[in-house]
Write an enzyme that holds these catalytic residues in place. Structure first.
Site, mmCIF file in Angstrom:
data_model
loop_
_atom_site.group_PDB
_atom_site.id
_atom_site.type_symbol
_atom_site.label_atom_id
_atom_site.label_comp_id
_atom_site.label_asym_id
_atom_site.label_seq_id
_atom_site.Cartn_x
_atom_site.Cartn_y
_atom_site.Cartn_z
ATOM 1 N N HIS A 185 0.811 -1.221 0.000
ATOM 2 C CA HIS A 185 0.000 0.000 0.000
ATOM 3 C C HIS A 185 0.844 1.270 0.000
ATOM 4 C CE1 HIS A 185 -3.934 2.051 1.095
ATOM 5 N NE2 HIS A 185 -4.328 1.080 0.278
ATOM 6 N N HIS A 285 -7.450 -2.313 -11.162
ATOM 7 C CA HIS A 285 -7.757 -1.881 -9.797
ATOM 8 C C HIS A 285 -9.201 -1.416 -9.733
ATOM 9 C CE1 HIS A 285 -7.608 1.261 -6.511
ATOM 10 N NE2 HIS A 285 -6.935 0.296 -5.915
#
Length: 382
Positions: A185, A285
């Protein structure tokens, strides 16, 4: 056919929907959103919309070019997300006008379904492992989890151990053949990314996502050399020009553009084709809503290098509403054996429940990214 109106709707949990109307009564829907900047993107849609009123919506490539190049300043998350939602809605209109799915307009399907993964998470290894078991019981063959919480440039090994314990618990819970994606992340810096990548090798991961932030080109180059696990990145890259340096440098094995951030269907198709030329896989995504997922699936249908699709069903962000709430035909997202079908109706293939969208837009949202800090009080990447 002429465009007559663009209307945005901010709806829970953290999404923005766009409706484009025409004088022939054909309506297109898109999802222009940058998580935490929904109001800003909606304002950008309104600004871009000035050019579109009175134009034929079917001239998609020309509209994309003008809306990208015509404002002098270009690119970045807000601009490209606004353009993405507009582009999705224009493709939806064109498909509906011709009575065919968007994928048919893009050359036709190379597949009729695609593998999906389910996000899992929890504060303790046992919780994450149980969520992984539950996902597999629902038919998923792949899961994704956050690798670590906040991590300093150089941090202590207890944080490394917590990451390893969590991943080990999931691997034990699901067995050797379920794919596990571990998302750093962008929370991890180069020194600790090197440590974690080495320590995670025994767990045979499907990929490691954003091992460092995508702007750290030198670090990505080093990580690509030392990692035997596929490296995935790209949710914070917005155009083919952003992806060009990543592909040319060989820094990624899997790219993850988001068609609600990366210029919509038009631009993301070009990014995917660039990646195919470098033998790089595509995993779009999409922790977003149903319009975004429908747009993603139309791309998955035609992109040969697509191998798996992110989706938000049951994700922790979806507090007040979930993925299927805003569509009248949720059955088009047919989940079976760890895969989801490509919607084959006209346009994006979904029917948006506009009455419910308007109802929930009365509540709206002001979702913001969490702000994390290290023990010394300094800002920590979320």
């Amino acid at each position: 056919m002429k465009i007559t109106r663009l209307t945005t709707f901010l709806v829970p949990p953290r999404w923005c929907f766009l409706k484009i109307e025409t004088d022939e009564g054909i309506v297109g829907w898109g999802e222009p959103i940058l998580e935490g900047r929904a109001q800003t993107v909606a304002a950008a849609v309104e600004e871009l919309g000035d050019y579109l009123i009175g134009k034929d919506p079917r001239h998609i490539e020309d509209h994309w070019t003008v809306l990208y190049r015509g404002g002098f300043y270009r690119g970045g998350g807000v601009h490209m997300s606004a353009l993405a939602g507009i582009d999705q809605a224009l493709w939806d209109i064109k498909g509906k006008a011709l009575g065919v799915p968007v994928s048919e307009l893009l050359g036709g399907n190379v597949r009729d379904r695609i593998r999906v993964y389910s996000w899992i998470g929890g504060d303790r290894p046992s919780e994450t492992a149980q969520q992984a078991r539950d996902a597999v019981a629902r038919g998923f063959t792949a899961v994704k989890m956050n690798g670590t919480e906040e991590m300093q440039f150089v941090d202590t090994y207890d944080k490394v151990e917590r990451c390893l314990q969590n991943v080990a618990a999931v691997r034990e819970a699901v067995g050797p053949n379920v794919g596990i994606g571990v998302d750093f992340h962008g929370r991890v810096h180069r020194p600790m990314a090197k440590v974690l990548i080495k320590e995670l090798e025994p767990y045979r991961l499907m990929f490691i996502e954003e091992p460092v932030l995508s702007e750290h080109e030198e670090a990505l180059k080093e990580i690509a050399r030392i990692s035997s696990t596929p490296i995935a990145l790209g949710e914070r890259l917005y155009s083919r020009w952003d992806f060009k340096r990543v592909l040319k440098g060989g820094y990624a094995d899997i790219i993850q553009p988001d068609p609600s951030h990366s210029g919509g269907i038009t631009e993301t198709r070009k990014i995917a084709t660039m990646a195919e030329a470098y033998d790089v896989a595509l995993a779009l995504h999409c922790p977003l809503g149903p319009i975004a997922l429908a747009a993603n699936l139309q791309l998955d249908a035609v992109c040969y290098n697509a191998f798996i699709q992110e989706q938000s069903l049951g994700i922790h962000y979806n507090q007040d509403n979930d993925l299927m709430d805003y569509v009248s035909n949720p059955e088009v997202f047919a989940y079976e054996d760890g895969m989801v079908a490509i919607p084959n109706g006209p346009g994006l293939g979904i029917e948006v429940n506009e009455e419910y969208v308007r109802e929930r837009a009365q509540q709206g949202h002001r979702w913001r990214n969490p702000v994390w800090r290290h023990k010394d009080g300094s800002f920590a990447e979320w």
